[in-house]
Motif scaffolding. Structure first.
Motif, mmCIF file in Angstrom:
data_model
loop_
_atom_site.group_PDB
_atom_site.id
_atom_site.type_symbol
_atom_site.label_atom_id
_atom_site.label_comp_id
_atom_site.label_asym_id
_atom_site.label_seq_id
_atom_site.Cartn_x
_atom_site.Cartn_y
_atom_site.Cartn_z
ATOM 1 N N MET A 62 16.363 -27.298 17.765
ATOM 2 C CA MET A 62 17.540 -28.157 17.666
ATOM 3 C C MET A 62 18.047 -28.118 16.229
ATOM 4 S SD MET A 62 17.115 -31.686 19.845
ATOM 5 C CE MET A 62 16.079 -32.463 18.631
ATOM 6 N N GLU A 68 19.951 -35.769 16.228
ATOM 7 C CA GLU A 68 18.714 -35.536 16.974
ATOM 8 C C GLU A 68 18.403 -36.664 17.948
ATOM 9 O OE1 GLU A 68 18.660 -32.981 13.427
ATOM 10 O OE2 GLU A 68 19.054 -35.117 13.683
ATOM 11 N N THR A 89 12.930 -29.084 14.863
ATOM 12 C CA THR A 89 14.246 -29.521 14.418
ATOM 13 C C THR A 89 14.217 -29.781 12.927
ATOM 14 O OG1 THR A 89 16.075 -31.059 14.804
ATOM 15 C CG2 THR A 89 13.851 -31.983 14.911
ATOM 16 N N VAL A 91 15.206 -32.010 9.866
ATOM 17 C CA VAL A 91 15.467 -33.431 9.686
ATOM 18 C C VAL A 91 16.098 -33.646 8.319
ATOM 19 C CG1 VAL A 91 14.413 -35.706 9.462
ATOM 20 C CG2 VAL A 91 13.543 -34.100 11.164
ATOM 21 N N LEU A 106 13.861 -41.302 15.329
ATOM 22 C CA LEU A 106 13.632 -39.933 15.796
ATOM 23 C C LEU A 106 12.177 -39.724 16.198
ATOM 24 C CD1 LEU A 106 14.384 -36.974 16.248
ATOM 25 C CD2 LEU A 106 14.035 -36.615 13.789
#
Length: 139
Positions: A62, A68, A89, A91, A106
């Motif tokens: 992602m 997210e 992902t 961040v 998250l």
């Protein structure tokens, strides 16, 4: 959707009422409005039990510039099917904040969806870092 005028691959979606794209960018970025996009959830695009639905996805990447939490909300059916073995992902705390999320939000969403997150802090004080969430077995 806003696009960096020097790097068209660096773009971000900004929702109504959210801070501008430039609010979380360094001074070297110059964003311009590229256009309006329609957003669909993965659960809507890949309904479970249809030919379009994936089997087992070993790794999902992602890169959604702070969205997210919303992306995870939009794939709850997919995640609850335990079809996605791992998620990686990037961040960025400023991007999460702009999109009205947080690190705790998250990590909580990933945990609630059955994932274990190793090294959730990345480099302390870093602009961004990668998080790997691995589906826990036996849940």
């Amino acid at each position: 959707m806003y696009v960096d005028i020097h790097n068209s691959g660096d773009s971000m979606v900004v929702g109504e009422g959210e801070a501008r794209a430039s609010s979380t960018a360094s001074s070297r970025h110059k964003f311009r409005l590229q256009g309006t996009v329609r957003i669909h959830t993965l659960d809507d695009l890949l309904p479970i039990g249809t030919p379009a639905a994936p089997g087992i996805v070993p790794l999902m990447k992602m890169d959604v510039q702070g969205y997210e939490c919303r992306a995870l909300q939009g794939m709850q059916r997919l995640l609850s099917s335990r079809s996605v073995s791992a998620i990686v992902t990037e961040v960025s705390l400023p991007h999460l904040k702009r999109a009205q999320c947080s690190k705790a939000g998250l990590l909580g969403s990933l945990h609630d969806s059955g994932y274990r997150v190793d090294h959730p802090d990345g480099g302390r004080g870093a602009w961004s870092w990668d998080v790997l969430a691995v589906l826990q077995t036996g849940r």
